[in-house]
Design an enzyme around this catalytic site. Structure first.
Site, PDB file in Angstrom:
ATOM      1  N   LYS A 147       1.019  -1.107   0.019  1.00  0.00           N
ATOM      2  CA  LYS A 147      -0.033   0.038  -0.138  1.00  0.00           C
ATOM      3  C   LYS A 147       0.754   1.360  -0.030  1.00  0.00           C
ATOM      4  O   LYS A 147       2.007   1.140   0.414  1.00  0.00           O
ATOM      5  CB  LYS A 147      -0.710   0.091   1.417  1.00  0.00           C
ATOM      6  CG  LYS A 147      -1.631   1.232   1.515  1.00  0.00           C
ATOM      7  CD  LYS A 147      -2.801   1.336   0.675  1.00  0.00           C
ATOM      8  CE  LYS A 147      -3.663   2.625   0.760  1.00  0.00           C
ATOM      9  NZ  LYS A 147      -4.522   2.904  -0.201  1.00  0.00           N
TER      10      LYS A 147
ATOM     11  N   ASN B  81     -13.088   3.307  -5.457  1.00  0.00           N
ATOM     12  CA  ASN B  81     -12.389   3.395  -4.147  1.00  0.00           C
ATOM     13  C   ASN B  81     -11.878   4.777  -3.996  1.00  0.00           C
ATOM     14  O   ASN B  81     -11.433   5.467  -5.102  1.00  0.00           O
ATOM     15  CB  ASN B  81     -11.308   2.573  -3.914  1.00  0.00           C
ATOM     16  CG  ASN B  81      -9.906   2.831  -4.269  1.00  0.00           C
ATOM     17  OD1 ASN B  81      -9.494   3.591  -3.394  1.00  0.00           O
ATOM     18  ND2 ASN B  81      -9.543   2.465  -5.314  1.00  0.00           N
TER      19      ASN B  81
ATOM     20  N   ILE C 188      -9.802   5.763  -0.978  1.00  0.00           N
ATOM     21  CA  ILE C 188      -9.426   5.555   0.422  1.00  0.00           C
ATOM     22  C   ILE C 188      -8.511   6.671   1.025  1.00  0.00           C
ATOM     23  O   ILE C 188      -8.617   7.039   1.906  1.00  0.00           O
ATOM     24  CB  ILE C 188      -8.454   4.334   0.536  1.00  0.00           C
ATOM     25  CG1 ILE C 188      -9.044   3.059  -0.175  1.00  0.00           C
ATOM     26  CG2 ILE C 188      -7.927   3.807   1.950  1.00  0.00           C
ATOM     27  CD1 ILE C 188     -10.126   2.239   0.668  1.00  0.00           C
TER      28      ILE C 188
ATOM     29  N   LEU D  83      -5.327   7.195   0.460  1.00  0.00           N
ATOM     30  CA  LEU D  83      -3.761   6.814   0.837  1.00  0.00           C
ATOM     31  C   LEU D  83      -3.686   6.738   2.456  1.00  0.00           C
ATOM     32  O   LEU D  83      -2.639   6.984   3.052  1.00  0.00           O
ATOM     33  CB  LEU D  83      -2.747   8.124   0.472  1.00  0.00           C
ATOM     34  CG  LEU D  83      -2.744   8.143  -1.176  1.00  0.00           C
ATOM     35  CD1 LEU D  83      -1.631   9.097  -1.629  1.00  0.00           C
ATOM     36  CD2 LEU D  83      -2.877   6.469  -1.993  1.00  0.00           C
TER      37      LEU D  83
ATOM     38  N   CYS E 228      -2.123   8.690  -7.693  1.00  0.00           N
ATOM     39  CA  CYS E 228      -3.373   8.932  -6.862  1.00  0.00           C
ATOM     40  C   CYS E 228      -4.582   9.524  -7.329  1.00  0.00           C
ATOM     41  O   CYS E 228      -4.340  11.087  -7.164  1.00  0.00           O
ATOM     42  CB  CYS E 228      -3.214   8.649  -5.529  1.00  0.00           C
ATOM     43  SG  CYS E 228      -4.772   8.274  -4.647  1.00  0.00           S
TER      44      CYS E 228
ATOM     45  N   ILE F  40      -1.909   0.665 -15.546  1.00  0.00           N
ATOM     46  CA  ILE F  40      -2.385   2.041 -15.018  1.00  0.00           C
ATOM     47  C   ILE F  40      -3.036   1.802 -13.452  1.00  0.00           C
ATOM     48  O   ILE F  40      -3.297   0.965 -12.991  1.00  0.00           O
ATOM     49  CB  ILE F  40      -3.607   2.545 -16.072  1.00  0.00           C
ATOM     50  CG1 ILE F  40      -4.565   1.413 -16.002  1.00  0.00           C
ATOM     51  CG2 ILE F  40      -3.216   2.672 -17.116  1.00  0.00           C
ATOM     52  CD1 ILE F  40      -5.851   2.027 -16.759  1.00  0.00           C
TER      53      ILE F  40
ATOM     54  N   GLY G 146      -4.627  -3.623 -14.476  1.00  0.00           N
ATOM     55  CA  GLY G 146      -5.899  -2.925 -14.828  1.00  0.00           C
ATOM     56  C   GLY G 146      -6.797  -3.992 -15.130  1.00  0.00           C
ATOM     57  O   GLY G 146      -6.807  -4.689 -16.295  1.00  0.00           O
TER      58      GLY G 146
ATOM     59  N   GLY H  71      -4.963  -6.758  -8.927  1.00  0.00           N
ATOM     60  CA  GLY H  71      -5.355  -5.697  -7.777  1.00  0.00           C
ATOM     61  C   GLY H  71      -6.627  -6.234  -7.367  1.00  0.00           C
ATOM     62  O   GLY H  71      -6.917  -6.978  -6.371  1.00  0.00           O
TER      63      GLY H  71
HETATM   64  C1  FMN Z   1      -9.012  -0.426  -2.630  1.00  0.00           C
HETATM   65  C2  FMN Z   1      -8.030   0.043  -3.805  1.00  0.00           C
HETATM   66  C3  FMN Z   1      -6.887   0.767  -3.039  1.00  0.00           C
HETATM   67  C4  FMN Z   1      -5.702   1.034  -4.015  1.00  0.00           C
HETATM   68  N1  FMN Z   1      -4.748   1.816  -3.448  1.00  0.00           N
HETATM   69  C5  FMN Z   1      -3.661   2.144  -3.941  1.00  0.00           C
HETATM   70  C6  FMN Z   1      -2.637   2.856  -3.375  1.00  0.00           C
HETATM   71  O1  FMN Z   1      -2.514   3.003  -2.291  1.00  0.00           O
HETATM   72  N2  FMN Z   1      -1.397   3.093  -4.169  1.00  0.00           N
HETATM   73  C7  FMN Z   1      -1.525   2.868  -5.456  1.00  0.00           C
HETATM   74  O2  FMN Z   1      -0.577   3.062  -6.336  1.00  0.00           O
HETATM   75  N3  FMN Z   1      -2.385   2.254  -6.136  1.00  0.00           N
HETATM   76  C8  FMN Z   1      -3.635   2.076  -5.456  1.00  0.00           C
HETATM   77  N4  FMN Z   1      -4.592   1.290  -5.893  1.00  0.00           N
HETATM   78  C9  FMN Z   1      -4.540   1.056  -7.385  1.00  0.00           C
HETATM   79  C10 FMN Z   1      -4.444  -0.312  -7.689  1.00  0.00           C
HETATM   80  O3  FMN Z   1      -2.948  -0.494  -7.428  1.00  0.00           O
HETATM   81  C11 FMN Z   1      -4.356  -0.438  -9.136  1.00  0.00           C
HETATM   82  O4  FMN Z   1      -3.478   0.046  -9.963  1.00  0.00           O
HETATM   83  C12 FMN Z   1      -5.761  -0.504  -9.669  1.00  0.00           C
HETATM   84  O5  FMN Z   1      -6.722  -1.041  -8.922  1.00  0.00           O
HETATM   85  C13 FMN Z   1      -6.079  -1.038 -11.374  1.00  0.00           C
HETATM   86  O6  FMN Z   1      -5.862  -2.577 -11.186  1.00  0.00           O
HETATM   87  P1  FMN Z   1      -7.194  -3.579 -11.007  1.00  0.00           P
HETATM   88  O7  FMN Z   1      -7.914  -3.088 -11.965  1.00  0.00           O
HETATM   89  O8  FMN Z   1      -6.467  -4.928 -11.050  1.00  0.00           O
HETATM   90  O9  FMN Z   1      -7.631  -3.318  -9.195  1.00  0.00           O
HETATM   91  C14 FMN Z   1      -5.770   0.789  -5.121  1.00  0.00           C
HETATM   92  C15 FMN Z   1      -6.761   0.178  -5.817  1.00  0.00           C
HETATM   93  C16 FMN Z   1      -8.058  -0.247  -4.844  1.00  0.00           C
HETATM   94  C17 FMN Z   1      -8.953  -1.005  -5.584  1.00  0.00           C
END
Ligand code: FMN
Length: 303
Positions: A45, A69, A71, A73, A131, A191, A243, A265
């Site tokens: 994270k 989401n 959150i 950070l 972010c 991404i 992604g 993710g």
């Molecule tokens: C609940 C949640 C929290 C995330 N927190 C972060 C984060 O703290 N830092 C970051 O670089 N990306 C964060 N992401 C982005 C993911 O690392 C990823 O880039 C994004 O979700 C796309 O991938 P996915 O479709 O497989 O989830 C977060 C994604 C989700 C769903």
């Protein structure tokens, strides 16, 4: 058996299936399901200099084929990470990539310096320049000059490999990718989430306290694939594709479009074993097709 190991920035990863930042915390919860060392790497994270409380609830909302989401950070800050969280991760012998974000270039550099002090258990630093859920969170990935400057300064602050995590919320992601390559990034991950919103028509209120959030999951996969494909044509450093990867076929698509590794993710929330299933599926697919290494299929889409 196909050898799944890959080299990125001089570091050998056991395989190209990694966990994406923010979807696996610091590994503790997923370690109950499988040995973390089975995966290529775990990306933490985002960690900031000071602890952050994040946004109030509601912070997540499920959408068709994805989730939003915001959150904000939330994390306990770098000091807590170094004195507490790192111990657990070190014991699990998983390749560790630490994702960081700062409010300024100087903050990114301070984080890089502090992590260099414990560099024996870190394989790389991922610079979260993308972010969408905090004010100024996209500042560095929207402007090519700033993006280059950030990476250049971070480069001076650590010998650890740097992965620049890019945002899709820009008009030309290729331009930003070229800028971070120019700045000295060792790899690019792409991404992060796309800015999105949902509204409750009974209360007229947004579904997220932050009003907008980041969209992830299968809904964004075609967008991510196109961005990886276009970027791969224009840069030389490795791309880590992210992604909407839910199964091994999705992962293979990313690799055919130019990704050397992938991060999983949102799928972790649906199925904590998703990354392991993706890894096994990829291993079988490569084996059946007669490939000796995953690198053989990178960028091989016949477009
Ligand atoms: C609940 C949640 C929290 C995330 N927190 C972060 C984060 O703290 N830092 C970051 O670089 N990306 C964060 N992401 C982005 C993911 O690392 C990823 O880039 C994004 O979700 C796309 O991938 P996915 O479709 O497989 O989830 C977060 C994604 C989700 C769903």
């Amino acid at each position: 058996m196909t050898d799944l190991s890959i080299q990125i920035a001089g570091h050998k990863y056991a395989n190209p299936v990694w966990l994406a930042s923010g979807t696996c915390a610091y590994g503790r919860e997923l370690a109950d399901y499988f040995p973390l060392s089975s995966l290529g790497a775990i990306v933490t994270k985002t960690i900031t200099l000071e602890p952050r409380l994040g946004h109030p609830s509601p912070r997540v909302f499920e959408t068709p084929s994805g989730m939003l989401n915001a959150i904000g950070l939330q994390n306990d800050g770098i000091r807590d990470f170094i004195s507490n969280k790192i111990k657990f991760l070190g014991q699990h012998r998983a390749d560790l990539i630490v994702n960081i974000a700062g409010k300024s270039i100087s903050e990114y550099c301070q984080l890089c310096e502090q992590l260099t002090g414990i560099s024996d258990i870190i394989s790389a630093i991922e610079l979260n320049m993308s972010c969408p859920n905090v004010s100024n969170g996209l500042e560095f990935s929207k402007n090519a000059e700033l993006a280059e400057q950030l990476v250049k300064m971070a480069r001076k602050s650590t010998h650890l490999p740097l992965i620049a995590k890019l945002s899709p919320n820009v008009s030309n992601i290729v331009e930003i990718a070229q800028a971070v390559e120019q700045g000295g990034a060792d790899a690019i991950s792409m991404i992060n989430t796309l800015v999105g919103m949902a509204v409750d028509i009974e209360t007229f209120k947004p579904r997220l306290s932050n009003v907008t959030g980041g969209l992830s999951g299968p809904a964004i996969k075609p967008v991510a694939l196109a961005m990886v494909y276009r970027t791969y044509q224009q840069i030389k450093i490795p791309i880590i594709g992210i992604g909407g990867i839910m199964n091994y076929k999705d992962a293979i698509e990313f690799m055919l479009c130019g990704a050397q590794a992938v991060q999983v993710g949102t799928a972790n929330f649906v199925n904590p074993m998703a990354s392991i299933e993706i890894l096994n599926g990829m291993q079988n697919w490569l084996q059946e097709k007669g490939y000796d290494s995953p690198s053989e299929i990178v960028g091989k889409v016949e477009a």
